[in-house]
Enzyme design. Structure first.
Site, PDB file in Angstrom:
ATOM      1  N   ASN A 105       0.858  -1.197   0.000  1.00  0.00           N
ATOM      2  CA  ASN A 105       0.000   0.000   0.000  1.00  0.00           C
ATOM      3  C   ASN A 105       0.889   1.240   0.000  1.00  0.00           C
ATOM      4  O   ASN A 105       1.490   1.577   1.017  1.00  0.00           O
ATOM      5  CB  ASN A 105      -0.897  -0.030   1.258  1.00  0.00           C
ATOM      6  CG  ASN A 105      -1.744   1.221   1.401  1.00  0.00           C
ATOM      7  OD1 ASN A 105      -1.848   2.022   0.475  1.00  0.00           O
ATOM      8  ND2 ASN A 105      -2.346   1.387   2.568  1.00  0.00           N
ATOM      9  N   LYS A 155       0.049   4.297  -0.204  1.00  0.00           N
ATOM     10  CA  LYS A 155      -0.577   5.490   0.394  1.00  0.00           C
ATOM     11  C   LYS A 155      -0.323   6.704  -0.521  1.00  0.00           C
ATOM     12  O   LYS A 155      -0.283   6.526  -1.737  1.00  0.00           O
ATOM     13  CB  LYS A 155      -0.047   5.698   1.810  1.00  0.00           C
ATOM     14  CG  LYS A 155      -0.136   4.412   2.644  1.00  0.00           C
ATOM     15  CD  LYS A 155       0.135   4.598   4.088  1.00  0.00           C
ATOM     16  CE  LYS A 155      -0.043   3.268   4.811  1.00  0.00           C
ATOM     17  NZ  LYS A 155       0.049   3.359   6.237  1.00  0.00           N
ATOM     18  N   HIS A 174      -9.748   1.628   5.059  1.00  0.00           N
ATOM     19  CA  HIS A 174      -8.451   1.806   5.720  1.00  0.00           C
ATOM     20  C   HIS A 174      -8.577   2.873   6.807  1.00  0.00           C
ATOM     21  O   HIS A 174      -9.253   3.883   6.605  1.00  0.00           O
ATOM     22  CB  HIS A 174      -7.377   2.203   4.694  1.00  0.00           C
ATOM     23  CG  HIS A 174      -5.993   2.137   5.264  1.00  0.00           C
ATOM     24  ND1 HIS A 174      -5.505   3.076   6.122  1.00  0.00           N
ATOM     25  CD2 HIS A 174      -5.014   1.209   5.117  1.00  0.00           C
ATOM     26  CE1 HIS A 174      -4.267   2.739   6.473  1.00  0.00           C
ATOM     27  NE2 HIS A 174      -3.944   1.607   5.881  1.00  0.00           N
ATOM     28  N   GLU A 215      -6.745   5.143   7.781  1.00  0.00           N
ATOM     29  CA  GLU A 215      -6.346   6.508   7.393  1.00  0.00           C
ATOM     30  C   GLU A 215      -7.439   7.197   6.571  1.00  0.00           C
ATOM     31  O   GLU A 215      -7.550   8.416   6.584  1.00  0.00           O
ATOM     32  CB  GLU A 215      -5.004   6.462   6.640  1.00  0.00           C
ATOM     33  CG  GLU A 215      -3.853   6.175   7.589  1.00  0.00           C
ATOM     34  CD  GLU A 215      -2.601   5.631   6.927  1.00  0.00           C
ATOM     35  OE1 GLU A 215      -2.509   5.626   5.685  1.00  0.00           O
ATOM     36  OE2 GLU A 215      -1.699   5.197   7.676  1.00  0.00           O
ATOM     37  N   GLU A 243      -5.729  -4.572  10.652  1.00  0.00           N
ATOM     38  CA  GLU A 243      -4.679  -3.570  10.779  1.00  0.00           C
ATOM     39  C   GLU A 243      -4.877  -2.780  12.073  1.00  0.00           C
ATOM     40  O   GLU A 243      -5.552  -1.735  12.067  1.00  0.00           O
ATOM     41  CB  GLU A 243      -4.739  -2.597   9.599  1.00  0.00           C
ATOM     42  CG  GLU A 243      -4.432  -3.224   8.269  1.00  0.00           C
ATOM     43  CD  GLU A 243      -3.692  -2.244   7.373  1.00  0.00           C
ATOM     44  OE1 GLU A 243      -2.657  -2.614   6.841  1.00  0.00           O
ATOM     45  OE2 GLU A 243      -4.144  -1.087   7.245  1.00  0.00           O
ATOM     46  N   GLY A 294       2.437   2.065  10.827  1.00  0.00           N
ATOM     47  CA  GLY A 294       3.473   3.081  10.702  1.00  0.00           C
ATOM     48  C   GLY A 294       4.264   3.340  11.977  1.00  0.00           C
ATOM     49  O   GLY A 294       5.003   4.324  12.057  1.00  0.00           O
ATOM     50  N   SER A 341       3.287  -2.331  10.177  1.00  0.00           N
ATOM     51  CA  SER A 341       4.737  -2.446  10.424  1.00  0.00           C
ATOM     52  C   SER A 341       5.336  -3.774   9.959  1.00  0.00           C
ATOM     53  O   SER A 341       6.297  -4.276  10.545  1.00  0.00           O
ATOM     54  CB  SER A 341       5.043  -2.215  11.914  1.00  0.00           C
ATOM     55  OG  SER A 341       4.673  -0.903  12.282  1.00  0.00           O
ATOM     56  N   GLY A 392       2.722  -1.233   4.238  1.00  0.00           N
ATOM     57  CA  GLY A 392       2.785   0.192   3.903  1.00  0.00           C
ATOM     58  C   GLY A 392       4.209   0.594   3.561  1.00  0.00           C
ATOM     59  O   GLY A 392       4.712   0.317   2.471  1.00  0.00           O
ATOM     60  N   GLY A 393       4.891   1.218   4.524  1.00  0.00           N
ATOM     61  CA  GLY A 393       6.229   1.795   4.309  1.00  0.00           C
ATOM     62  C   GLY A 393       7.197   0.891   3.554  1.00  0.00           C
ATOM     63  O   GLY A 393       7.858   1.337   2.608  1.00  0.00           O
TER      64      GLY A 393
HETATM   65  P1  PGA Z   1       2.765   0.221   7.576  1.00  0.00           P
HETATM   66  O1  PGA Z   1       1.314   0.519   7.003  1.00  0.00           O
HETATM   67  O2  PGA Z   1       3.243  -1.078   6.997  1.00  0.00           O
HETATM   68  O3  PGA Z   1       3.609   1.390   7.143  1.00  0.00           O
HETATM   69  O4  PGA Z   1       2.649   0.129   9.059  1.00  0.00           O
HETATM   70  C1  PGA Z   1       0.377  -0.509   6.814  1.00  0.00           C
HETATM   71  C2  PGA Z   1      -0.915   0.034   6.263  1.00  0.00           C
HETATM   72  O5  PGA Z   1      -1.382   1.081   6.723  1.00  0.00           O
HETATM   73  O6  PGA Z   1      -1.525  -0.563   5.345  1.00  0.00           O
END
Ligand code: PGA
Length: 224
Positions: free
Chosen positions: A8, A10, A85, A87, A146, A152, A183, A204-205
């Site tokens: 993802n 983002k 999600h 966010e 999640e 994050g 994470s 994500g990251g």
């Molecule tokens: P993250 O994000 O791996 O950076 O923690 C996961 C996500 O929000 O899908």
């Protein structure tokens, strides 16, 4: 079928980064791109599996400035759409559970798979009466757990928590595929994917780093 590895991005990325991924990404990965890159990536590499990060509650076409419908995403080459999600739920007042279920319906009606995100309050979704929609489309829905505390932050949930929550979700929605997100990286993915109730990960990251994403795909293939 192998484990689902979903990256993802983002609100990140550029045409330069996209070009780099198109050339070298492991084919097992599914990339959830900012919608502006979707048609470009699909045009350049129709084999790459693309997800969108959200869609409109409105279906089809119409006077809804700034919205992107599930129909448009399917036309552009998406096979998956992330919905709910945390966010999005933080920034958009359209993301009450009833609206998330409307989006889910739009996504499956357009022949795509919905990646439905739930957090620590996942039980509210399981209890929601309209979850019949979910029950009717279990083959076209993937549920991603999640926890907000893990997104994050570098603090992945305990393996016990991941295992329990996803087993609980699988018991409520028999046969549904599950992901864990929060994470995830190349160092912890093996332990997470080794949990019986985990069918894949939402990253994500770490998904913005091509080498790391490819390494995660390789690790997951060794677990088959
Ligand atoms: P993250 O994000 O791996 O950076 O923690 C996961 C996500 O929000 O899908």
């Amino acid at each position: 079928m192998g484990k689902l590895i979903v990256g993802n991005w983002k609100m990140n990325g550029s045409i330069k980064l996209v070009d780099e991924f198109i050339l070298k990404i492991n084919k097992q990965a599914i990339l959830a791109l900012p919608s502006i890159f979707i048609s470009y990536v699909h045009f350049k590499n129709p084999e790459l599996r693309i997800a969108a990060q959200d869609c409109s509650i409105f279906d089809g076409f119409g006077a809804h400035t700034g919205e992107i419908s599930a129909q448009m995403l399917a036309d552009a080459g998406c096979k998956y759409v992330i919905i709910g999600h945390s966010e999005r739920r933080k920034t958009s007042n359209s993301d009450a559970i009833s609206n998330i279920l409307k989006k889910l319906q739009n996504v499956v009606n357009c022949g795509m798979t919905a990646i439905l995100c739930v957090d620590e309050r996942y039980a509210e979704l399981i209890d929601e009466p309209t979850s019949d929609i979910l029950k009717n489309h279990l083959d076209k829905v993937v549920i991603a757990y999640e926890p907000i505390s893990a997104i994050g932050t570098g603090k992945v949930s305990s393996l016990k928590d991941i295992s329990n929550v996803l087993a609980d979700i699988k018991n409520s929605y028999f046969g549904v595929k599950t992901l864990y997100g929060g994470s995830v990286n190349a160092n912890n993915v093996k332990d997470i994917l080794s949990i019986a109730s985990v069918d894949g990960v939402l990253i994500g990251g770490a998904s913005l780093k091509l080498e790391e994403l490819n390494k995660i795909c390789q690790i997951s293939m060794c677990l088959l």
